[in-house]
Design an enzyme around this catalytic site. Structure first.
Site, PDB file in Angstrom:
ATOM      1  N   ARG A   1      66.671  17.454  -3.856  1.00  0.00           N
ATOM      2  CA  ARG A   1      67.609  16.332  -3.936  1.00  0.00           C
ATOM      3  C   ARG A   1      67.882  15.895  -5.376  1.00  0.00           C
ATOM      4  O   ARG A   1      69.031  15.692  -5.761  1.00  0.00           O
ATOM      5  CB  ARG A   1      66.998  15.156  -3.157  1.00  0.00           C
ATOM      6  CG  ARG A   1      67.949  14.000  -2.891  1.00  0.00           C
ATOM      7  CD  ARG A   1      67.186  12.809  -2.312  1.00  0.00           C
ATOM      8  NE  ARG A   1      66.391  13.120  -1.150  1.00  0.00           N
ATOM      9  CZ  ARG A   1      66.827  13.083   0.114  1.00  0.00           C
ATOM     10  NH1 ARG A   1      68.062  12.710   0.369  1.00  0.00           N
ATOM     11  NH2 ARG A   1      66.005  13.383   1.102  1.00  0.00           N
TER      12      ARG A   1
ATOM     13  N   GLY B   1      60.512  15.764  -3.773  1.00  0.00           N
ATOM     14  CA  GLY B   1      60.508  14.419  -3.222  1.00  0.00           C
ATOM     15  C   GLY B   1      60.959  13.272  -4.094  1.00  0.00           C
ATOM     16  O   GLY B   1      61.074  12.144  -3.590  1.00  0.00           O
TER      17      GLY B   1
ATOM     18  N   CYS C   1      84.766  13.917  18.358  1.00  0.00           N
ATOM     19  CA  CYS C   1      84.853  13.236  19.645  1.00  0.00           C
ATOM     20  C   CYS C   1      83.484  12.660  19.972  1.00  0.00           C
ATOM     21  O   CYS C   1      82.806  13.143  20.874  1.00  0.00           O
ATOM     22  CB  CYS C   1      85.263  14.279  20.663  1.00  0.00           C
ATOM     23  SG  CYS C   1      86.303  13.581  21.876  1.00  0.00           S
TER      24      CYS C   1
ATOM     25  N   ARG D   1      74.260  12.915   7.608  1.00  0.00           N
ATOM     26  CA  ARG D   1      73.098  12.112   7.220  1.00  0.00           C
ATOM     27  C   ARG D   1      73.146  10.675   7.714  1.00  0.00           C
ATOM     28  O   ARG D   1      72.117  10.068   7.927  1.00  0.00           O
ATOM     29  CB  ARG D   1      72.878  12.178   5.702  1.00  0.00           C
ATOM     30  CG  ARG D   1      72.558  13.606   5.234  1.00  0.00           C
ATOM     31  CD  ARG D   1      72.065  13.681   3.807  1.00  0.00           C
ATOM     32  NE  ARG D   1      70.751  13.114   3.630  1.00  0.00           N
ATOM     33  CZ  ARG D   1      70.505  11.942   3.089  1.00  0.00           C
ATOM     34  NH1 ARG D   1      71.492  11.208   2.613  1.00  0.00           N
ATOM     35  NH2 ARG D   1      69.272  11.492   3.003  1.00  0.00           N
TER      36      ARG D   1
HETATM   37  N1  LLP Z   1      59.496  21.366  -0.901  1.00  0.00           N
HETATM   38  C1  LLP Z   1      59.277  21.302   0.428  1.00  0.00           C
HETATM   39  C2  LLP Z   1      58.162  22.052   0.995  1.00  0.00           C
HETATM   40  C3  LLP Z   1      60.120  20.524   1.249  1.00  0.00           C
HETATM   41  O1  LLP Z   1      59.882  20.461   2.551  1.00  0.00           O
HETATM   42  C4  LLP Z   1      61.204  19.832   0.658  1.00  0.00           C
HETATM   43  C5  LLP Z   1      62.116  19.046   1.485  1.00  0.00           C
HETATM   44  C6  LLP Z   1      61.392  19.943  -0.728  1.00  0.00           C
HETATM   45  C7  LLP Z   1      60.514  20.708  -1.479  1.00  0.00           C
HETATM   46  C8  LLP Z   1      62.516  19.253  -1.438  1.00  0.00           C
HETATM   47  O2  LLP Z   1      62.388  17.882  -1.391  1.00  0.00           O
HETATM   48  P1  LLP Z   1      63.438  16.938  -2.194  1.00  0.00           P
HETATM   49  O3  LLP Z   1      63.128  17.067  -3.664  1.00  0.00           O
HETATM   50  O4  LLP Z   1      64.788  17.400  -1.867  1.00  0.00           O
HETATM   51  O5  LLP Z   1      63.139  15.578  -1.673  1.00  0.00           O
HETATM   52  N2  LLP Z   1      67.410  16.632   5.370  1.00  0.00           N
HETATM   53  C9  LLP Z   1      66.718  15.498   4.759  1.00  0.00           C
HETATM   54  C10 LLP Z   1      65.721  15.947   3.715  1.00  0.00           C
HETATM   55  C11 LLP Z   1      64.673  16.869   4.269  1.00  0.00           C
HETATM   56  C12 LLP Z   1      63.730  17.324   3.192  1.00  0.00           C
HETATM   57  C13 LLP Z   1      62.893  18.440   3.691  1.00  0.00           C
HETATM   58  N3  LLP Z   1      62.010  19.004   2.736  1.00  0.00           N
HETATM   59  C14 LLP Z   1      67.761  14.563   4.148  1.00  0.00           C
HETATM   60  O6  LLP Z   1      68.957  14.828   4.293  1.00  0.00           O
HETATM   61  O7  LLP Z   1      67.401  13.551   3.564  1.00  0.00           O
END
Ligand code: LLP
Length: 439
Positions: free
Chosen positions: A301, A256, A369, A338
Site C-alpha cells: 500500500r 503494513g 445492479c 473497498r
Molecule cells: N506482506 C504480506 C504477507 C501481506 O499479507 C501483505 C498484505 C503485505 C505484505 C502488504 O501489506 P501493505 O503494505 O499493503 O499493508 N485488500 C486489503 C489489504 C489486504 C492486505 C493483505 N496483505 C485492502 O484493500 O485494504
C-alpha cells in the site's frame, strides 16, 4: 512535474491547474479523460519510484547490510510495475502463480522474488521452482514436505523463510489483521508449532532455511506493533538457536505501514518509522545475544496507494430530500470494491471544478445492479453535474488488483504518468475480452 504555485489537495501530486481543473502528477485530468475515456486508473509512476527508493535508502541506512524492501505486488500487479521494480533493483513478493506469471512476462529477475501463499499447490510449487524463484515463504508442514520432494526431484536445495505468527494484534480492521495466533497464515510461536516446523525445515535435505517471516496487518500508522512483533520474533530466533543451534540471518517483518486517504489520516513519516523500527530490532538483537539480521519489509500500500487516482464521469445526480444526494458514476464496486468490503473512506474531488470549495455531502454510487455498490458516502465535493469528472484519490493500492467484472463491466485501463507524459500500460477491457473464455 507539479507546478509549485498550484494549490495541493491531500498529496502534492494532486493540484488545481488551469480553469480550476484537477491535475495529477502535473498532467491535466480532463485531457487524460478525453484521450482514454472514463473510468480510468491513473498512476504516478515517478511517485512509485521515489517511494521504493526511499525504502531502499532508509532501510539500508537504518538496518544495514542487505536489508531492503520487498514490494508486495498484491497491492497493484501489472507487468509495468514489475518493470519499474526490475529497473529500481527491488525485490518483490508474489502470492500466486498468476502474480508470478505477470512478473515473469515483464522480465522481472525472479531470483529476487519471494513466493508466498498459505496453500501452495504442488503445481504452484513446481512452477516457482522451475521459474527460479529466489526464496519461498513457507507456511505449513504440508508445504515444507511437498517443497522438499519437488525440489529434490529437480536436484535443487531451495532457500526458504518460514512464516510464523507472533501473536500481535495491531488493531487495524479485521480483514487485514494477519499476525494473531488465530490466523490462516503461518504457524503460531505461542503454541510451539513454529518451533516444530523450524526443526522439520532444518532436517529436510532439499530446503535451506535462512530465516523467519511475519506480517501483522495493514494500514497501520503506529510503529509500536511492528516493534512488538520484532521483539517476539527476535526472542523466537534466540529460542531456536538455543534449541537447535540454527541462527536465522533473515528477518522479514512484512508490510503494513499506513497511507493517508483523507485529511483526517495522519501524514506518515516512513523514514522516521523505519529508523525507529531499526532501533528496536538492534536493541532486541543485542538483548538476545544475536547478530543484527538482514531485515526485509514488504510494503505494498505505502508504495503505490497515493500514486493512484481513479477518474469517473458523473451521470445521474439524484437528491432525495431529507435523505441524501446520490451521484452516480460510470464505475463503482467493480473497479473499487473497498467501500463495499471494508467501508474504506476516500477523498473525492470534482475534477472539473477543483477550484470550487466542497459544498455538498454526496454518496458516490456505481452502476451495478446492487444497492451496496457505493464508492463513498458523506463525501464533500463541489456540487457535481452530469458530465463533470469526479476524481477519487489514493486508489493506487488494492483497487485494480481487486477489480472484478461484476455485471459484465469491463475493467478500466491503467495509464502511467511520468515526467509529465502519459503511457497506456493496461488497455481497457473490451466486451470481446469479457466473453473470451465463454464456450
Ligand atoms: N506482506 C504480506 C504477507 C501481506 O499479507 C501483505 C498484505 C503485505 C505484505 C502488504 O501489506 P501493505 O503494505 O499493503 O499493508 N485488500 C486489503 C489489504 C489486504 C492486505 C493483505 N496483505 C485492502 O484493500 O485494504
Amino acid at each position: 512535474m507539479t507546478n509549485s504555485s498550484e494549490k495541493i489537495i491531500l498529496h502534492d501530486n494532486v493540484t488545481v491547474g488551469d480553469a480550476g481543473r484537477l491535475r495529477f502528477a502535473g498532467v491535466d485530468t480532463a485531457a487524460l479523460a478525453k484521450k482514454y475515456g472514463t473510468p480510468l486508473y491513473l498512476v504516478d509512476a515517478d511517485r512509485i519510484r521515489c517511494r521504493i527508493a526511499l525504502y531502499q535508502t532508509e532501510m539500508k541506512a537504518a538496518f544495514g547490510g542487505q536489508s531492503r524492501p520487498v514490494y508486495a505486488g498484491k497491492a497493484f500487479c501489472v507487468k509495468a510495475i514489475y518493470r519499474i521494480m526490475a529497473e529500481c533493483g527491488a525485490s518483490v513478493d508474489l502470492v500466486s502463480p498468476g502474480e508470478l506469471f505477470t512478473a515473469k512476462e515483464a522480465g522481472f529477475p525472479l531470483e529476487r522474488a519471494f513466493f508466498h501463499g498459505n496453500n501452495k499447490t504442488d503445481a504452484d510449487i513446481a512452477l516457482a521452482l522451475d521459474s527460479g524463484v529466489g526464496c519461498f515463504v513457507c507456511d505449513s508442514r504440508e508445504e515444507l514436505i511437498a517443497l522438499d520432494r519437488l525440489a529434490g526431484e529437480r536436484g535443487i536445495r531451495q532457500t526458504i523463510l518460514l512464516r510464523v505468527t507472533p501473536g500481535i494484534d495491531p488493531h487495524t480492521f479485521a480483514a487485514v489483521t494477519t499476525g494473531k495466533v488465530d490466523s490462516k497464515f503461518g504457524s503460531p510461536i505461542a503454541t510451539g508449532a513454529a518451533l516444530d516446523l523450524t526443526k522439520l525445515a532444518l532436517q529436510l535435505p532439499h530446503i535451506e532455511l535462512v530465516g523467519f517471516h511475519c506480517h501483522i496487518g495493514s494500514q497501520i500508522f503506529d510503529v509500536s506493533p511492528f516493534a512488538d512483533a520484532a521483539d517476539v520474533m527476535l526472542r523466537f530466533i534466540a529460542s531456536v538457536r538455543d534449541e537447535t543451534g540454527f541462527v536465522a540471518s533473515v528477518l522479514n517483518l512484512g508490510g503494513g505501514f499506513g497511507v493517508r486517504y483523507t485529511e483526517s489520516d495522519p501524514a506518515f513519516d516512513y523514514a522516521a518509522a523505519i529508523r525507529s523500527l531499526a532501533d528496536a530490532v538492534r536493541r532486541d538483537a543485542s538483548a538476545n545475544g544475536l547478530p543484527m539480521p538482514t531485515v526485509l519489509m514488504e510494503p505494498g500500500r505505502s508504495i503505490v496507494a497515493d500514486a493512484g487516482m481513479t477518474l469517473y464521469t458523473v451521470g445521474t445526480v439524484k437528491e432525495i430530500p431529507g435523505f441524501r444526494t446520490y451521484v452516480s458514476v460510470d464505475g463503482g464496486m467493480p473497479d473499487n470494491p473497498r467501500y463495499a468490503l471494508y467501508r474504506s473512506v476516500y477523498t473525492v474531488v470534482n475534477a472539473t471544478h477543483a477550484d470550487r470549495a466542497p459544498d455538498r455531502a454526496v454518496t458516490v454510487a456505481g452502476r451495478c445492479c446492487e444497492s451496496g455498490d457505493l464508492v463513498a458516502e458523506g463525501a464533500r465535493v463541489a456540487t457535481p453535474e452530469r458530465g463533470d469528472l469526479l476524481a477519487v484519490l489514493v486508489t493506487g493500492a488494492y483497487n485494480y488488483s481487486m477489480a472484478s467484472n461484476y455485471n459484465r463491466i469491463p475493467r478500466p485501463p491503467v495509464v502511467f504518468l511520468s515526467n509529465g507524459k502519459d503511457e497506456l500500460v493496461v488497455r481497457r477491457e473490451s466486451y470481446e475480452d469479457l466473453v473470451r473464455n465463454d464456450l
